[in-house]
Scaffold this motif. Structure first.
Motif, short mmCIF file in Angstrom:
data_model
loop_
_atom_site.label_atom_id
_atom_site.label_comp_id
_atom_site.label_asym_id
_atom_site.label_seq_id
_atom_site.Cartn_x
_atom_site.Cartn_y
_atom_site.Cartn_z
N ILE A 220 0.84 -1.21 0.00
CA ILE A 220 0.00 0.00 0.00
C ILE A 220 0.87 1.25 0.00
O ILE A 220 0.65 2.19 -0.79
CB ILE A 220 -0.94 0.01 1.21
CG1 ILE A 220 -1.86 -1.22 1.22
CG2 ILE A 220 -1.75 1.30 1.24
CD1 ILE A 220 -2.86 -1.27 0.11
N ILE A 221 1.87 1.28 0.85
CA ILE A 221 2.75 2.45 0.93
C ILE A 221 3.56 2.60 -0.35
O ILE A 221 3.77 3.71 -0.86
CB ILE A 221 3.66 2.36 2.17
CG1 ILE A 221 2.81 2.53 3.44
CG2 ILE A 221 4.76 3.42 2.12
CD1 ILE A 221 3.59 2.38 4.73
N GLU A 222 4.01 1.47 -0.91
CA GLU A 222 4.75 1.53 -2.17
C GLU A 222 3.88 2.12 -3.28
O GLU A 222 4.34 2.95 -4.07
CB GLU A 222 5.22 0.13 -2.55
CG GLU A 222 6.04 0.09 -3.84
CD GLU A 222 6.49 -1.31 -4.21
OE1 GLU A 222 7.04 -1.48 -5.32
OE2 GLU A 222 6.28 -2.24 -3.41
N ALA A 223 2.60 1.73 -3.33
CA ALA A 223 1.69 2.27 -4.34
C ALA A 223 1.50 3.77 -4.13
O ALA A 223 1.47 4.54 -5.10
CB ALA A 223 0.35 1.55 -4.28
N ALA A 224 1.39 4.20 -2.89
CA ALA A 224 1.22 5.63 -2.60
C ALA A 224 2.43 6.42 -3.07
O ALA A 224 2.30 7.52 -3.64
CB ALA A 224 0.98 5.84 -1.11
N ASN A 225 3.62 5.88 -2.85
CA ASN A 225 4.83 6.57 -3.27
C ASN A 225 4.96 6.59 -4.80
O ASN A 225 5.37 7.61 -5.38
CB ASN A 225 6.06 5.91 -2.64
CG ASN A 225 6.18 6.20 -1.15
OD1 ASN A 225 5.75 7.27 -0.69
ND2 ASN A 225 6.73 5.27 -0.40
N LYS A 226 4.61 5.48 -5.43
CA LYS A 226 4.66 5.46 -6.90
C LYS A 226 3.73 6.50 -7.49
O LYS A 226 4.03 7.13 -8.51
CB LYS A 226 4.27 4.07 -7.42
CG LYS A 226 5.34 3.02 -7.29
CD LYS A 226 4.84 1.70 -7.90
CE LYS A 226 5.90 0.61 -7.83
NZ LYS A 226 5.40 -0.67 -8.40
N PRO B 52 -8.03 5.31 4.86
CA PRO B 52 -8.20 3.86 4.96
C PRO B 52 -9.64 3.37 4.84
O PRO B 52 -9.86 2.16 4.82
CB PRO B 52 -7.66 3.56 6.36
CG PRO B 52 -8.06 4.78 7.15
CD PRO B 52 -7.92 5.94 6.19
N GLY B 53 -10.63 4.27 4.79
CA GLY B 53 -12.02 3.82 4.77
C GLY B 53 -12.34 3.11 6.08
O GLY B 53 -11.99 3.58 7.15
N ALA C 157 -3.08 0.53 14.20
CA ALA C 157 -2.24 1.61 14.72
C ALA C 157 -0.83 1.55 14.15
O ALA C 157 -0.20 2.58 13.90
CB ALA C 157 -2.21 1.57 16.24
N ASP C 158 -0.32 0.34 13.94
CA ASP C 158 1.04 0.20 13.38
C ASP C 158 1.10 0.78 11.97
O ASP C 158 2.07 1.44 11.60
CB ASP C 158 1.45 -1.27 13.36
CG ASP C 158 1.68 -1.83 14.75
OD1 ASP C 158 1.92 -1.03 15.68
OD2 ASP C 158 1.60 -3.07 14.92
N PHE C 159 0.06 0.52 11.18
CA PHE C 159 0.04 1.05 9.82
C PHE C 159 -0.08 2.58 9.84
O PHE C 159 0.60 3.27 9.07
CB PHE C 159 -1.11 0.44 9.02
CG PHE C 159 -1.16 0.91 7.59
CD1 PHE C 159 -0.10 0.69 6.73
CD2 PHE C 159 -2.28 1.58 7.10
CE1 PHE C 159 -0.14 1.11 5.41
CE2 PHE C 159 -2.34 2.00 5.78
CZ PHE C 159 -1.26 1.78 4.93
N ALA C 160 -0.92 3.10 10.71
CA ALA C 160 -1.04 4.56 10.82
C ALA C 160 0.32 5.18 11.17
O ALA C 160 0.68 6.24 10.62
CB ALA C 160 -2.07 4.93 11.88
N TRP D 215 -1.69 10.51 7.21
CA TRP D 215 -2.73 9.54 7.55
C TRP D 215 -4.03 10.29 7.79
O TRP D 215 -4.10 11.20 8.62
CB TRP D 215 -2.32 8.78 8.80
CG TRP D 215 -3.34 7.87 9.40
CD1 TRP D 215 -4.07 8.07 10.53
CD2 TRP D 215 -3.72 6.58 8.92
NE1 TRP D 215 -4.88 7.01 10.78
CE2 TRP D 215 -4.70 6.07 9.80
CE3 TRP D 215 -3.35 5.79 7.82
CZ2 TRP D 215 -5.30 4.82 9.64
CZ3 TRP D 215 -3.94 4.56 7.64
CH2 TRP D 215 -4.90 4.08 8.54
N VAL D 216 -5.08 9.93 7.07
CA VAL D 216 -6.38 10.57 7.25
C VAL D 216 -7.14 9.79 8.32
O VAL D 216 -7.90 8.85 8.03
CB VAL D 216 -7.19 10.62 5.94
CG1 VAL D 216 -8.52 11.34 6.16
CG2 VAL D 216 -6.39 11.32 4.85
N GLY D 217 -6.89 10.16 9.55
CA GLY D 217 -7.49 9.47 10.68
C GLY D 217 -6.83 9.94 11.96
O GLY D 217 -5.99 10.85 11.95
N PRO D 218 -7.18 9.34 13.09
CA PRO D 218 -6.57 9.72 14.37
C PRO D 218 -5.11 9.31 14.44
O PRO D 218 -4.62 8.53 13.61
CB PRO D 218 -7.41 8.95 15.39
CG PRO D 218 -7.94 7.79 14.63
CD PRO D 218 -8.17 8.27 13.23
#
Length: 620
Positions: free
Chosen positions: A66-72, A80-81, A89-92, A103-106
């Motif tokens: 997911i992060i690789e796609a965001a950077n590309k 995250p929907g 929390a680790d992904f955030a 990160w669009v969230g808390p």
């Protein structure tokens, strides 16, 4: 504001977020698995990236992909929907640490603080928010469960630390069940949330499920947008949500809303979230409401947007997703508490591909041969699929959400009746007949139903009758003469992981061979799985499994993941014995032997993914 947002989700919620982005002038990026290469969210996005195979753990849950796609894509934010990584929390934290990504969230700290239920209970208790009697530390031993039962009585709820929506929750009716239910809750917690920690609560026998939508910014401003009543559930999964609650007095409504704001402020929480409560139902006369003396208790905080956020949007005229994006970009809230005004009544119906008459069994296949959604005043449909789309059954069963608004609850119910009757959907079984039944149900119309109503009180024959009256079959039969076949040749080209589509159509051309249709130019050569047990071969995960004459193959009744295997080759089993546990649709399902015998083949192991019809166990 952001320039480009990657939506780390699929289906209708991904499209919902993308629509908000488009209105704010933000470009959107979709991610998709192999199963979703033709998904509606992929079509809607400005660009899309493949993040792996159908299995969610290898695609939508693959943080690195997911992060690789965001950077590309040069995205500068990730939304995250709900579901998948939304409450991870680790992904955030990983997104936050990534240069140029928001990160669009808390915050991850808030997610961790409130995502672990025992910690959340301590935070709420310190903020003077009522909590259900229970433990505030993880439980390890069965003796702790039985000691709690001796003190507070049965039933007891064992809940996974990272759980929600009934996942990782087991109810203990007596001390004899404590060991098995503790093991099951821990197993579900590990399977769903990679966390086998559990805690205990007194299990409320007759509650209503009330949740409060909140939104907060990083400057400490906290606003609640009213409550939603989510009491109509089956196996702890919501099916119809509405707001305002038809059961609460204004005084009780205000108490619960104030408690939600107190708790969120004490947790240093920002962005959107939902504070969930259980309200104890009382014996009430028709039309009587629950007053300020009614007991209500904190349940949990969902540190994300909810499926049913649409109800609140219809009541307030407030776009919660847009506000999420504004807060994530560092802006203050655009609304104050005294500006929140609830207008009318709204109900959300989850349009799931399930057969309510068959214990809400999810569909295993189908295509939207006909899809014509309702419209008109007060009718909203959030969806991603379109007519002709194949049903993707690798994930949840939701096809769409129908949201109806009215000046009051009575008008909303009648408008809902009209909208559901207009929903023309063929080729896939859905729970629309169930929804139509509920609009004539005395308990639901009176607003006196609780979370136990569907599972324990509703007459099952009524579901069968509704399905026969209003239901659709899974596949439409062809009518009349077949028109000249149009072969559509679709090509998906990926350059550095980015998706590009090319489509060609040709009338009267031979179909293109696929692994499903076989190698012949006419698509022949395929065949169904051999049936019966007369010395046949059946399939398990694509491999042949020998079934001796007179033997029995126990097959998967739905797509899912094997959580545990309870037998070994050579074991003797009796009719009704549980041979393995299959996780599907966020729930554990016991797979049982229909007759006794000796286990001759165990075709699956813990963690295996299986499709409907795959052989799991062979008996002789």
């Amino acid at each position: 504001m952001f320039d480009k947002v990657l939506v780390a989700n699929r289906g209708e919620i991904a499209v919902r977020v993308m629509r908000a982005c488009e209105e704010l002038g933000i470009d959107t990026v979709a991610v998709y698995s192999e199963a979703d290469k033709h998904g509606g969210h992929v079509r809607y996005a400005d660009e899309a990236y493949n993040v792996g195979p159908a299995r969610a753990a290898d695609s939508y849950l693959d943080q690195e992909a997911i992060i690789e796609a965001a950077n590309k894509a040069d995205a500068d934010a990730i939304h995250p929907g709900y579901g998948f990584l939304a409450e991870n929390a680790d992904f955030a934290a990983r997104v936050h640490e990534e240069d140029g990504l928001t990160w669009v969230g808390p915050s991850s700290e808030s997610m961790e603080r409130l995502g672990e239920k025992t910690h959340a209970r301590r935070v709420m208790e310190e903020a003077d928010v009522p909590i259900v009697p229970g433990t505030t530390e993880p439980v390890e031993d069965v003796e702790e469960v039985t000691d709690f039962g001796d003190e507070h009585g049965y039933p007891i709820a064992i809940k996974a630390e990272g759980g929600g929506g009934g996942r990782g929750m087991k109810v203990v009716e007596s001390a004899d069940e404590a060991a098995d239910q503790l093991e099951s809750a821990k197993r579900e917690g590990e399977a769903y949330f990679s966390n086998d920690s559990v805690y205990l609560e007194r299990y409320l026998e007759n509650p209503r499920h009330i949740e409060v939508q909140i939104i907060a910014d990083e400057d400490g401003n906290v606003v609640h947008l009213g409550e939603r009543d989510c009491s109509l559930q089956r196996r702890h999964q919501k099916v119809i949500e509405e707001g305002p609650s038809p059961a609460l007095s204004d005084e009780l409504r205000e108490e619960i809303g104030d408690a939600a704001r107190r708790g969120v402020r004490a947790a240093d929480y920002f962005n959107a979230g939902t504070v969930e409560f259980l309200v104890e139902e009382e014996d009430r006369e028709p039309g009587e409401l629950l007053g300020p003396d009614a007991n209500f208790y904190f349940l949990e905080v969902n540190t994300r947007i909810q499926v049913e956020h649409t109800v609140t949007e219809e009541l307030t005229g407030f776009d919660i997703v847009k506000e999420q994006l504004r807060v994530a970009a560092g802006n203050e809230l655009s609304i104050a508490q005294d500006e929140v005004d609830l207008d009318g009544h709204a109900i959300e119906f989850r349009i799931n591909a399930e057969n309510a008459a068959d214990d809400f069994q999810p569909a295993s296949e189908g295509s939207l041969d006909v899809y014509d959604a309702p419209g008109g005043i007060g009718v909203r449909v959030d969806d991603a699929l379109r007519q002709g789309d194949e049903l993707v059954t690798d994930y949840d069963s939701m096809i769409a959400k129908l949201i109806v608004w009215g000046e009051d609850r009575e008008e909303c119910l009648e408008r809902s009746r009209r909208a559901l009757a207009e929903y023309d959907l063929e080729g896939v079984v859905t729970i629309i007949p169930f929804h139509r039944l509920m609009l004539d149900d005395d308990e639901f119309r009176a607003g006196t139903h609780t979370t136990k109503y569907l599972d324990e009180e509703l007459d099952r024959d009524r579901l069968v009758d509704a399905q026969e009256k209003w239901g659709t079959e899974g596949v439409l039969e062809a009518e009349g003469e077949a028109e000249a076949e149009v072969t559509e040749r679709e090509f998906t080209v990926e350059v550095n992981g980015k998706r590009f589509d090319v489509s060609l159509e040709e009338e009267g051309a031979p179909s293109i061979p696929t692994p499903e249709t076989g190698g012949g130019a006419d698509g022949g050569g395929g065949g169904g799985r051999p049936q019966g047990a007369g010395g046949s071969e059946e399939e398990s995960g694509g491999e042949a499994v020998e079934v001796a004459e007179g033997g029995e193959a126990i097959e998967a009744e739905m797509q899912g993941t094997i959580l545990s295997v309870n037998v070994e080759e050579g074991d003797e089993v009796g009719a009704g014995d549980v041979v393995c546990v299959l996780e599907a649709m966020k729930m554990e399902n016991d797979v049982v032997a229909e007759r006794g015998g000796t286990v001759t083949n165990v075709a699956v192991g813990e963690g295996d993914s299986v499709d409907m019809g795959d052989v799991l166990i062979v008996l002789e």
